[in-house]
Design a protein around this motif. Structure first.
Motif, short mmCIF file in Angstrom:
data_model
loop_
_atom_site.label_atom_id
_atom_site.label_comp_id
_atom_site.label_asym_id
_atom_site.label_seq_id
_atom_site.Cartn_x
_atom_site.Cartn_y
_atom_site.Cartn_z
N GLU A 164 0.87 -1.18 0.00
CA GLU A 164 0.00 0.00 0.00
C GLU A 164 0.90 1.23 0.00
OE1 GLU A 164 -3.37 2.62 0.52
OE2 GLU A 164 -2.96 0.70 -0.44
N LEU A 165 0.71 2.11 -0.99
CA LEU A 165 1.59 3.27 -1.14
C LEU A 165 0.85 4.55 -0.74
CD1 LEU A 165 4.16 3.98 -3.85
CD2 LEU A 165 2.44 5.73 -3.39
N LYS A 166 1.52 5.37 0.06
CA LYS A 166 0.98 6.66 0.46
C LYS A 166 1.98 7.75 0.10
CE LYS A 166 -2.82 5.15 2.30
NZ LYS A 166 -4.10 5.40 1.59
N ALA B 27 4.35 1.57 1.81
CA ALA B 27 5.39 2.36 1.14
C ALA B 27 5.08 3.85 1.33
CB ALA B 27 5.45 2.02 -0.34
N VAL B 28 6.04 4.58 1.88
CA VAL B 28 5.92 6.03 2.06
C VAL B 28 7.17 6.67 1.44
CG1 VAL B 28 4.36 6.04 4.04
CG2 VAL B 28 6.79 5.68 4.43
N PRO B 29 7.22 6.70 0.11
CA PRO B 29 8.45 7.10 -0.58
C PRO B 29 8.89 8.53 -0.36
CG PRO B 29 6.61 6.92 -2.12
CD PRO B 29 6.14 6.36 -0.82
N ASP B 30 7.99 9.41 0.10
CA ASP B 30 8.35 10.81 0.31
C ASP B 30 8.71 11.11 1.76
OD1 ASP B 30 7.70 11.39 -2.40
OD2 ASP B 30 5.58 11.46 -1.86
N SER B 31 8.86 10.05 2.56
CA SER B 31 9.09 10.25 3.99
C SER B 31 10.38 9.58 4.45
CB SER B 31 7.91 9.68 4.79
OG SER B 31 6.70 10.25 4.37
N GLY C 197 6.57 -4.52 7.28
CA GLY C 197 7.67 -3.62 6.99
C GLY C 197 7.15 -2.34 6.36
N ILE C 198 7.99 -1.30 6.39
CA ILE C 198 7.64 -0.01 5.80
C ILE C 198 8.78 0.45 4.90
CG2 ILE C 198 7.03 2.39 6.26
CD1 ILE C 198 5.89 1.52 8.90
N ILE C 199 8.44 0.76 3.67
CA ILE C 199 9.44 1.19 2.68
C ILE C 199 9.41 2.71 2.62
CG2 ILE C 199 10.18 0.99 0.28
CD1 ILE C 199 8.47 -1.58 0.09
N ASP C 200 10.39 3.35 3.25
CA ASP C 200 10.46 4.81 3.19
C ASP C 200 11.51 5.23 2.15
OD1 ASP C 200 12.84 4.22 4.44
OD2 ASP C 200 12.56 5.58 6.14
N HIS C 201 11.83 6.52 2.12
CA HIS C 201 12.76 7.04 1.11
C HIS C 201 14.14 6.37 1.22
CE1 HIS C 201 14.39 9.93 -1.74
NE2 HIS C 201 15.40 10.13 -0.91
N THR C 202 14.58 6.17 2.45
CA THR C 202 15.89 5.54 2.66
C THR C 202 15.90 4.12 2.13
OG1 THR C 202 16.29 6.88 4.64
CG2 THR C 202 17.60 4.88 4.39
N ALA C 203 14.82 3.37 2.37
CA ALA C 203 14.73 1.99 1.89
C ALA C 203 14.74 1.95 0.36
CB ALA C 203 13.47 1.33 2.43
N ILE C 204 14.10 2.92 -0.26
CA ILE C 204 14.07 2.97 -1.74
C ILE C 204 15.45 3.27 -2.28
CG2 ILE C 204 13.17 4.25 -3.73
CD1 ILE C 204 10.55 4.55 -2.18
N GLU C 205 16.17 4.19 -1.64
CA GLU C 205 17.53 4.50 -2.08
C GLU C 205 18.43 3.27 -1.99
OE1 GLU C 205 18.87 7.88 0.20
OE2 GLU C 205 18.46 9.21 -1.50
#
Length: 295
Positions: free
Chosen positions: A70-72, A128-132, A146-154
């Protein structure tokens, strides 16, 4: 093709509402392009009782199971035990989506005809919270794996999923999803993508499967809930089931006749004492004894 549909839908490209989804879509496309035995689906739509929703992303991994994401978009803040976006609490929004995903996962597991004795293919839920940028342990929140934040995406979405959901014997799940099982699950999600009219994925699915679109849509309509699914069992229903089973123990045929799901037929036969807990036929056949008090 590791993501379906293979291109982000044109109808959403210029809509700022989908900016975060577009970026995440591109990252997943890039990271999984050369990975065998993994399939990513974007925005499949499911209809459950009284509710119709899309799921942002689904990853079907033969060695891990089915992963819902789920992406926010926008800045998300974890304030105490509450999720906030632009100062507003979004906890209920997240919870509703996760609960809906659980209903969908139960339905898919019920519908797939597994070749081996799985106790349950694992279904996982990631946010997924790519902007956080989160300042707490991303793997330790109730209801989420788990939570995919900006750091996890990088660091790579695929790498993060490997660490959050390692391949190991867990939750009673030992065997990998077989090729035939994978194909069944793949078709469930692919047709759910087709149900999202904004994606316009019919032509691509027709090309992938080699099956005319008309036949695919007919298959989808046949997969809808049977007329009597979820209705209470009466004593007359149980006696009818008992007699049908004695005449011909073909459970799929019985499910079609009684217009119920196969899982419901199996469960009621177990309650009537005709099948044991492992689903095997009981011999000798017990006398009819109604489990229901309804007539």
């Amino acid at each position: 093709m590791k993501i379906f549909p293979s291109n982000f839908p044109a109808k959403r490209l210029k809509n700022p509402k989908y900016r975060a989804e577009l970026s995440f879509f591109n990252e997943l496309s890039k990271e999984y392009i050369d990975v065998d035995a993994v399939q990513v689906f974007y925005s499949p739509v499911f209809t459950e009782p009284n509710e119709k929703r899309d799921i942002d992303f689904v990853i079907v991994d033969e060695s891990r199971g089915v992963i819902f994401i789920e992406l926010k978009g926008g800045a998300q803040v974890r304030s105490g035990s509450v999720w906030r976006r632009d100062g507003e609490c979004i906890d209920n929004e997240v919870d509703r989506q996760i609960n809906f995903q659980r209903v969908v996962s139960a339905r898919i597991f019920r519908d797939v005809r597994f070749e081996t004795e799985h106790n349950g293919v694992p279904f996982y839920h990631l946010l997924a919270v790519p902007d956080s940028l989160l300042r707490f342990e991303r793997n330790r929140l109730t209801g989420l794996h788990g939570i995919i934040d900006h750091t996890a995406i990088e660091g790579g979405i695929r790498n993060y999923i490997r660490s959050a959901i390692p391949v190991r014997e867990r939750d009673g799940y030992v065997n990998r999803i077989s090729k035939r099982e994978f194909e069944q699950i793949w078709f469930k999600f692919a047709t759910a993508v087709l149900s999202n009219e904004e994606l316009d994925a019919g032509e691509e699915l027709e090309e992938i499967t080699g099956v005319p679109l008309g036949e695919i849509t007919q298959s989808i309509s046949r997969d809808e809930e049977p007329t009597n699914h979820g209705k209470p069992w009466t004593m007359d229903d149980e006696r009818y089931l008992y007699n049908l089973y004695l005449a011909n123990p073909d459970l799929q045929k019985i499910a079609e006749i009684m217009e119920r799901r196969l899982g419901g037929i199996k469960a009621r036969l177990q309650r009537l004492g005709l099948l044991d807990r492992s689903g095997q036929k009981v011999d000798p056949v017990p006398e009819f004894k109604s489990y229901s008090r309804r007539k």
